[in-house]
Design a protein around this motif. Structure first.
Motif: not given
Lengths: 146, 146
Positions: A25, A40, A47, A51, A112, A133, A136-137, A140, B4-5, B7-11, B13-18, B20
């Motif tokens: 991914v 990455y 990111m 926030q 974005v 999701y 995975l959490y 974690l 609109k932002y 999607g730019l939160k860690l929580e 994006q599936i990729c981040f927990p994956l 981590a």
DNA sequence: CTAAATTAAATTGAGCACAACTTAATTATA
DNA sequence: TATAATTAAGTTGTGCTCAATTTAATTTAG
């Protein structure tokens, strides 16, 4: 036919698809992140800055599950690009505060579209994404308890 | 309140927990693998050799989603430890065949308890493990198609 | 108040992970 | 059948990732 060695097969260890899927991914992010001149790891750090605006290395590390050994060079690189500023906390000189800059804020506009672009590759429906999701959490959270 | 932002939160994006979760789970292997003098990458390579006995770098790479740039030093290290032997295929000199040794086979006995030990840390029930497994392979299968 | 313990970052060194490139062998094609 | 294209490994260079150690600042205990 089963044997005591079944646990030692790649396809029986959850850890392997986790590791492989994670890397595959992340690879899909690369073309979009190349356009932003971010790796990455730099991207997930940004990111957090989008926030939180400002936080210490330790706080950032807790959010990303990374330590100062990884973050110090990443933050130096982001500072060199002008996206953050690093400075020692006046209240506690041990603490390094990293703060997003105007230029860093502006990068958000270009970033974005990245998540949507990548989401298109993954091809899970919204129920599956939610399931994945949550699982995975759950993993974690348990591991984070220690 | 959404923006609109989001999607730019860690929580989000599936990729981040994956990413981590993958690293956190691999960390749990370390103490057990240290005892075997194996890194995680060496360990998953050995898992393949315990099943396949002999295969080329390319074939191993397809199973592990890794390329020769990663595998060449890993295989050299496993050869140095005496667990495999590397030799050029006679049918095609470009191909390097890696074959497990007696010593490599014996290591399996010590490794057999590793998966159970780590599974204990993850704490998902068998239904959840199956769900996670299916979702991860779904992601991998789609990404592997290109 | 001062010595000991703790804490936050940084540094160091080993080992991936991967893109880009090189080398050598094999296959395809004009 | 030359030569062009392709293929398999290996090499190189960048950037993590992490454990272990170091340094400096702060907190805690005696």
């Amino acid at each position: 036919m089963s044997s005591k060695y079944d646990g030692l097969k790649l396809e029986n260890q959850i850890c392997f698809p986790l590791y492989a899927a994670s890397r595959e991914v992340i690879k899909r992010y690369r073309p979009y992140l190349d356009a932003l001149q971010l790796t990455y790891t730099q991207y997930i750090a940004m990111m957090v800055f989008w926030q939180e605006k400002s936080l210490s290395v330790k706080e950032l590390g807790e959010k990303l599950f990374l330590d100062s050994g990884t973050l110090t060079p990443v933050l130096k690189s982001l500072e060199a690009k002008g996206y953050i500023i690093r400075s020692r906390s006046k209240a506690d000189e041990r603490v390094l505060e990293a703060k997003i800059t105007e230029k860093g804020e502006n990068l958000k506009e270009q970033a974005v579209t990245v998540p949507q672009s990548v989401a298109g590759c993954v091809k899970l429906d919204s129920t599956e994404v939610k399931q994945l999701y949550n699982l995975l959490y759950k993993v974690l959270d348990v591991l984070n308890e220690d």
